[in-house]
Structure formats: C-alpha cells, structure tokens
Design an enzyme around this catalytic site. Structure first.
Site, PDB file in Angstrom:
ATOM      1  N   CYS A 137       0.798  -1.233   0.000  1.00  0.00           N
ATOM      2  CA  CYS A 137       0.000   0.000   0.000  1.00  0.00           C
ATOM      3  C   CYS A 137       0.829   1.281   0.000  1.00  0.00           C
ATOM      4  CB  CYS A 137      -0.956  -0.005   1.186  1.00  0.00           C
ATOM      5  SG  CYS A 137      -1.808  -1.581   1.369  1.00  0.00           S
ATOM      6  N   HIS A 272      -4.319   8.113   5.140  1.00  0.00           N
ATOM      7  CA  HIS A 272      -4.403   6.741   4.628  1.00  0.00           C
ATOM      8  C   HIS A 272      -5.827   6.226   4.854  1.00  0.00           C
ATOM      9  CE1 HIS A 272      -2.798   3.064   3.107  1.00  0.00           C
ATOM     10  NE2 HIS A 272      -3.067   2.390   4.205  1.00  0.00           N
ATOM     11  N   HIS A 309      -9.863   1.084  -1.373  1.00  0.00           N
ATOM     12  CA  HIS A 309      -8.414   0.969  -1.168  1.00  0.00           C
ATOM     13  C   HIS A 309      -7.791   0.496  -2.476  1.00  0.00           C
ATOM     14  CE1 HIS A 309      -4.565   0.510   0.517  1.00  0.00           C
ATOM     15  NE2 HIS A 309      -4.910   0.172   1.755  1.00  0.00           N
TER      16      HIS A 309
END
Lengths: 380, 181
Positions: A137, A272, A309
């Site tokens: 990520c 995030h 995401h």
C-alpha cells in the site's frame, strides 16, 4: 538541492478516467462501491468493490499505458535518455489466476512487476532507471519518494512514476478471508461504526521534473513536491503501531525536508484512512504527534471512502487527489461519515467538500509490516 | 556481507523458503554489525518475488479452497521486512523493489540514494531469488531471463565508507562477490 515539480498526470479510478471524474466522485463525496461482476463473489462475505463495471477489465499494462499517455500529453513532456520509470505494482494478479486456470493466450510475463515497468518505459520512450516498487500500500508513494531523491540530488532531471491495482479475485479472496472488508458495502473511515475497507480500481502516472528542467522547456508546474519521507514502525508484521509512531516519523521527515518541521504551513492532510479497526485511531494519534496542539485545526480526509483501497496505486492516486485539492482550492470529504470514533478526534471534513485556500498539503500512506510514507505538496 | 541458499524456519512464516532466506542473511549481517536502528534502512530486491507463496495461494483459489490471508501477507516482502525491523528496532525507511536486469546495481544505487539523507547512517541491502515454478519458468522463458539454479539470498550492509559500485553492473551473485570495505 533541485526543486521537484509535477508537470503532468493521468489518473483512473472507478469513477472513470481523468481529473473531472475524480472531481465528480471523490470531491462530490459519492462512493463508487457496488457488487462487482468481475468474478463470482458467491463464496465471499461481501460482493462489493469499487470497479469500473466492466466484467473484463483492462490489464494493468493497458491502464498504466493510458495514464502515461495522458500524463506526458498534459506535461508536454518527451522522455529523455535518463528519464527514470518507477512504478508501484505487484504484477498483474488477474493474469496469474488465468495462468493457473490454464487459459490460452495469457501474457504470463505480466505477472512479473518489473516487466510492467519495462513495458511502460518502452511506451513513452524512457531509457533511464526502471524499477517496480512492490511494498503493497505504500508502493507508488515509495516510487514518488525515490524519484524525488533522484531529481533533488541532481542524479537526473525527470522521472515518470506510476502505480496500478485493478480489483481481481486473488487479493479480494484474501482480504475477505482476513475479514478486512466492510460488511455492509460502505467504507466509513474514522467513524465509530466502521467495519472495514473495500478494494477499488486505481491507476495513475505522474511526470516529475526538476524545476529548472521544466522551466527550460516552458512547462507549467502544477505543484512542487516540497518534502518526502519514509519510516517504519518496528512494531508488528501486520498491525500498525497504536500511536502511529512510524507514520508520524515519516511525516516529520517530510516536513523537515520541506522546511516546516512542526507542520505549521500544512493546510490539509490526505490520510491513509482505511476504515479498519486498527488503522484509523493509530493514524489519528500519529497526526496528533505531528501537529501537536494545532492538530484539531488541520482538516484531514480519507478519500478511500469513495475510491476504495487502491493498494499499490493508493499512494499515487491520492497524490493526484491532493494535487487537485491544491489547484482547485477544495478539500475532498470523508464520505459516509456518521459519528466519530471516540479515539478519532480530528476534523475529518465529513461528507461534504469544503472550499479552502490550500497552499500546502500532506499526503500519508501506510502498509502492513509497518511501512509509512509521507509527501508534502505545495501550490506553485 | 552474507549469503545463503537456505535458512531455518522463521516463526509465523510458512510454506516458502523466501522469507527464511531473507531473514537468515539479514539476521547474520545485522548481528555481526550492530548499529542504531533509527539510522538504518532496509532495501529488499527480487525480480520474481516469493513465487512459492503467491502461486500456492493462486492454485488454492482455483481449487475452490478457503483463502488464507496469511498467504497474501507473506507473499509480500513487507511482512519479513516488518519482522526484521521489529527484531532489530529499525525505524528508518523500508523499501522493496523489483528490476528486470541488473538487480544488484539497482539495490546498490538505491542504498546510495538513501544515504544522501543525513538522518541515515547505513542501509541493509538484501537480494533474493527462488528457483520458482511452472509459472515463473514460463515468464522467464518469455522474457529471456535466466532461471535461478537454486534458491539464493545475499545481504550487504552499506554505509558511507563503502566503496562506490563498479561499473558494468552486478547480478545478485556478483553482488555477493563484491569486496567488503
């Protein structure tokens, strides 16, 4: 140290291609989640993801190529012999599945991350360093950080950075099995009733150059990358540090480089914000550490509430979203916000975009294993 | 600098030799050269990555078996780098990357770039490749890459006193042959 500027970008999310799709969806606070028809979701706890709606999505190579075409056109950029191509990708998992299913005509080389980078470099005629960043990520944020270091130090004058992830069954199944996916098809970062994340399609490519190189060819910088930093939690292989220690350290490194160690000039944070149990309080604590008593005055939002995401593409797509916040003077909201988790006590720009004079913004990302990255963007 | 072609199991890591190999070479290097974890970075490179874990997960999926989330985590080198960072208190940057050619040079160049940062004193560089499986064999054939003859890892601790890399590039074996300062 050379100043690093952004001169062009191409982007794709479940909302479609380009900046206007992001303005409509992300800044409009419109979640893009729906049951995906890309594979049989019957075996899974949730069918939801943020996909473009196509049963047969483009391959990562095609999506990256399209984004690169848009980025170099926007920048009016021609790759040079030393132009680096740096991409966050773990390879094309849809291709991996097709290979093991024994399908014919599979481009099995697309499962090798660095091969996708070579294809992109060939497409734009770049002959410099080519690297795939595979650290999940934070992968594409790491690519941008690497490029900034190369350009700032004078090792080269330009880099094309990218990142891509397209929803497929391999990763979907693992996140579902790990009970990380939202149960009700909604992603509610920082809210008390959040139940997890959802995956989304994402890809972006940005052109980074030294300010002097951009000036020489008459290019107009869209933004300056004023600071960058990375740090690790040294805490756990999968959970973030509960006080967000690594995230705070990465942000502080980036802010020191930007000449603003206390973050006094930061007008917005693109968080995030995964909407998972552990991330959101940890990230909130980390931002308290960064901004101190000013923390509750700095707007923070998670655009994963609309895009999902994007895994390896998260860093670079959110970098583009942050850039648009600077250039448009609008803060994207945290969509689906209900009631704040008691341990999440910042200004999360709930549900509605907000006009703001944003001169500087901080973009943070984190990944399992305790990886953290931070980028400071500044309006020219 | 250390090399290994196998490593003892690492607690919590299953199925693949990838993570034990990384742990073995990194662990030995860091034990032999203790330092300030706050001023240390880790860089891991592998062209193909942990194909054992990645492809096991894929074949299980196709076989209709319940997916094991551990396999996602462990197929990504974040997990073992996170494990090492905790073990040695390393809070500097963690990077994992892949290059088609000259991975050794890419790793050393990355370490060199990281050492521009005055907040870092040293970078542990780790390169690792597995022999692979049918999928990686097919990919290597298509790409004209030589398949590794054996599982292999190398770790090299680089600081500002380390001599600059020789021109002409290094593959991982050449990286292992590199003179230490």
């Amino acid at each position: 140290m050379a100043e690093v500027v952004v001169t062009g970008f191409g982007v794709r999310t479940a909302f479609g291609r380009g900046a206007d799709a992001i303005r409509r969806g992300v800044f409009g606070g419109v979640p893009s989640f729906a049951p995906t028809t890309r594979f049989d979701t019957g075996p899974y706890r949730t069918p939801n993801a943020a996909t473009t709606g196509s049963d047969k999505p483009d391959s990562q190579r095609d999506v990256l190529g399209d984004c690169a075409d848009e980025a170099v056109e926007m920048a009016g950029f021609t790759a040079r012999d030393d132009t680096a191509v740096l991409v966050g990708t773990s390879g094309d998992f849809a291709t991996l599945t097709r290979f093991w299913r024994g399908e014919a005509g599979v481009d099995v080389a697309d499962t090798v991350p660095a091969h996708l980078v070579d294809l992109l470099a060939a497409r734009i005629g770049a002959a410099g360093q080519r690297l795939a960043f595979t650290n999940a990520c934070v992968a594409s944020a790491s690519a941008i950080i690497h490029a900034c270091g190369l350009i700032a130090s004078g090792r080269l004058e330009s880099a094309v950075c990218g990142g891509a992830y397209l929803v497929e069954e391999e990763v979907f199944a693992k996140f579902d099995s790990g009970r990380a996916l939202s149960r009700d098809g909604v992603v509610r970062p920082f809210s008390v009733d959040r139940s997890g994340m959802l995956l989304g399609d994402g890809a972006a490519v940005v052109v980074l150059e030294s300010a002097s190189a951009a000036r020489r060819r008459g290019a107009r910088p869209l933004a300056t990358v004023a600071g960058w930093g990375a740090a690790s939690d040294a805490f756990h292989v999968s959970r973030p540090h509960p006080q967000g220690a690594g995230l705070a350290a990465a942000a502080q490194r980036a802010l020191r480089r930007a000449g603003d160690p206390d973050g006094l000039l930061v007008d917005y944070v693109n968080a995030h914000g995964t909407a998972t149990k552990f991330n959101d309080p940890a990230e909130t604590q980390g931002l308290h550490e960064v901004f101190g008593t000013r923390a509750d005055q700095v707007p923070v939002s998670s655009t994963k509430s609309t895009t999902g995401h994007l895994l390896e593409a998260a860093g670079i797509v959110e970098f583009v979203i942050t850039l648009l916040a600077l250039t448009d003077g609008v803060l994207p909201p945290t969509a689906n916000f209900t009631e704040a988790d008691p341990s999440c006590d910042l200004d999360y720009v709930p549900n509605t975009a907000r006009d703001a004079d944003v001169r500087r913004a901080l973009n943070v990302n984190a990944a399992f294993g305790g990886f953290n990255t931070a980028l400071v963007l500044e309006r020219p | 600098m250390t090399t290994a072609t196998s490593g003892p199991p690492v607690s919590g890591f299953i199925e693949s030799e990838f993570n034990p190999l990384v742990h073995e070479v990194a662990h030995r290097c860091l034990l032999e050269h203790p330092g300030d974890g706050a001023r240390t970075a880790l860089v891991l490179g592998s062209t193909i990555g942990d194909s054992t874990t990645t492809d096991l997960a894929s074949t299980l999926l196709i076989g209709g078996q319940v997916s094991n989330p551990l396999l996602f985590m462990q197929a990504t080198s974040n997990a073992i780098l996170g494990f090492l960072s905790k073990e040695f208190g390393i809070t500097g940057p963690l990077v994992s990357l892949s290059a088609m050619t000259d991975l050794g040079s890419a790793l050393l160049d990355t370490a060199d770039l990281l050492l521009d940062d005055e907040e870092l004193d040293r970078v542990l560089v780790v390169g690792v490749e597995l022999t692979g499986n049918d999928r990686t064999a097919a990919a290597c054939l298509e790409l004209g890459l030589e398949r590794p003859g054996e599982d292999f890892a190398v770790a090299l601790l680089v600081d500002r006193d380390t001599p600059p890399r020789q021109p002409g590039g290094h593959d991982l074996r050449r990286l292992a042959e590199r003179p230490t300062p």
